[in-house]
Design an enzyme around this catalytic site. Structure first.
Site, PDB file in Angstrom:
ATOM      1  N   HIS A  55       1.004  -0.972   0.505  1.00  0.00           N
ATOM      2  CA  HIS A  55       0.208   0.136   0.178  1.00  0.00           C
ATOM      3  C   HIS A  55       1.265   1.464  -0.469  1.00  0.00           C
ATOM      4  O   HIS A  55       1.901   1.196   0.432  1.00  0.00           O
ATOM      5  CB  HIS A  55      -0.906  -0.076   1.254  1.00  0.00           C
ATOM      6  CG  HIS A  55      -2.477  -0.344   1.568  1.00  0.00           C
ATOM      7  ND1 HIS A  55      -2.827  -0.608   1.874  1.00  0.00           N
ATOM      8  CD2 HIS A  55      -1.938  -2.439   0.475  1.00  0.00           C
ATOM      9  CE1 HIS A  55      -3.997  -1.807   1.938  1.00  0.00           C
ATOM     10  NE2 HIS A  55      -3.202  -2.584   0.827  1.00  0.00           N
ATOM     11  N   GLU A  57       1.196   4.150   2.128  1.00  0.00           N
ATOM     12  CA  GLU A  57       1.366   4.290   3.232  1.00  0.00           C
ATOM     13  C   GLU A  57       2.911   2.795   3.757  1.00  0.00           C
ATOM     14  O   GLU A  57       3.368   3.891   4.078  1.00  0.00           O
ATOM     15  CB  GLU A  57       0.376   4.028   4.272  1.00  0.00           C
ATOM     16  CG  GLU A  57      -0.890   5.539   3.966  1.00  0.00           C
ATOM     17  CD  GLU A  57      -1.818   4.630   3.339  1.00  0.00           C
ATOM     18  OE1 GLU A  57      -3.235   4.771   3.771  1.00  0.00           O
ATOM     19  OE2 GLU A  57      -1.699   3.340   2.569  1.00  0.00           O
ATOM     20  N   CYS A  85      -6.212   1.806   6.159  1.00  0.00           N
ATOM     21  CA  CYS A  85      -6.806   1.005   6.675  1.00  0.00           C
ATOM     22  C   CYS A  85      -5.777  -0.022   7.838  1.00  0.00           C
ATOM     23  O   CYS A  85      -5.180   0.148   8.263  1.00  0.00           O
ATOM     24  CB  CYS A  85      -6.636   0.102   5.073  1.00  0.00           C
ATOM     25  SG  CYS A  85      -4.667  -0.811   5.281  1.00  0.00           S
ATOM     26  N   CYS A  88      -2.591  -0.287   7.378  1.00  0.00           N
ATOM     27  CA  CYS A  88      -1.769   1.034   7.632  1.00  0.00           C
ATOM     28  C   CYS A  88      -1.489   1.646   8.522  1.00  0.00           C
ATOM     29  O   CYS A  88      -0.491   1.780   9.204  1.00  0.00           O
ATOM     30  CB  CYS A  88      -1.886   1.367   5.973  1.00  0.00           C
ATOM     31  SG  CYS A  88      -1.777   0.779   4.561  1.00  0.00           S
TER      32      CYS A  88
END
Length: 155
Positions: A55, A57, A85, A88
């Site tokens: 992801h 992040e 999420c 993250c």
């Protein structure tokens, strides 16, 4: 804040680059709170890296930690286009990032506000700000997922 808009624009550009790469269009930028310089920037790369953890992040945290030679990213702000999420948000909290600025809520998996709030569960001192979507980011996401749904419907 003017600086928040400036750095969110960089995150939006990362999200657009992810879109061009057929990734979910999410971008992130980590900024030093003292110098206001960008430490790292990235985007979703799950398809490219064949890695569910890739992801935006997570990629930014890894890049910044490598660059700064520390996992402690204190006194930094993370600008991310979409609410983080749980995975993250856990990494953000573990890395000691001081502040998050995000653009859109993520009703399915958001862990700052939408589904749950990990900051209250773990009683952290992180500051959270939501910035108005002045860039049409919501439309970028809707268009991306609309095309994906259409593709799978016709497959």
């Amino acid at each position: 804040m003017i600086k928040d808009k400036k750095f969110m624009e960089v995150a939006i550009e990362e999200a657009k680059e992810a879109l061009r790469e057929n990734e979910i269009p999410v971008g992130a930028v980590l900024v030093d709170n003292n110098t206001h310089e960008i430490i790292a920037k990235s985007r979703n790369k799950k398809e490219q890296n064949f890695d569910v953890t890739s992801h935006a992040e997570i990629n930014v945290i890894k890049e910044a930690s490598k660059k700064l030679k520390t996992w402690r990213l204190t006194n930094t702000t993370l600008y991310v286009t979409l609410e983080p999420c749980t995975m993250c948000m856990s990494a953000i909290l573990q890395s000691r990032i001081s502040r998050i600025v995000y653009c859109l809520d993520e009703p399915l998996m958001g862990s700052v506000h939408s589904k749950l709030d990990l900051t209250t569960i773990f009683q952290t001192k992180i500051t959270i700000s939501k910035i108005d979507d002045e860039w049409g980011y919501e439309e970028i996401l809707k268009d991306f997922f609309g095309k994906k749904r259409e593709y799978f419907k016709n497959s």
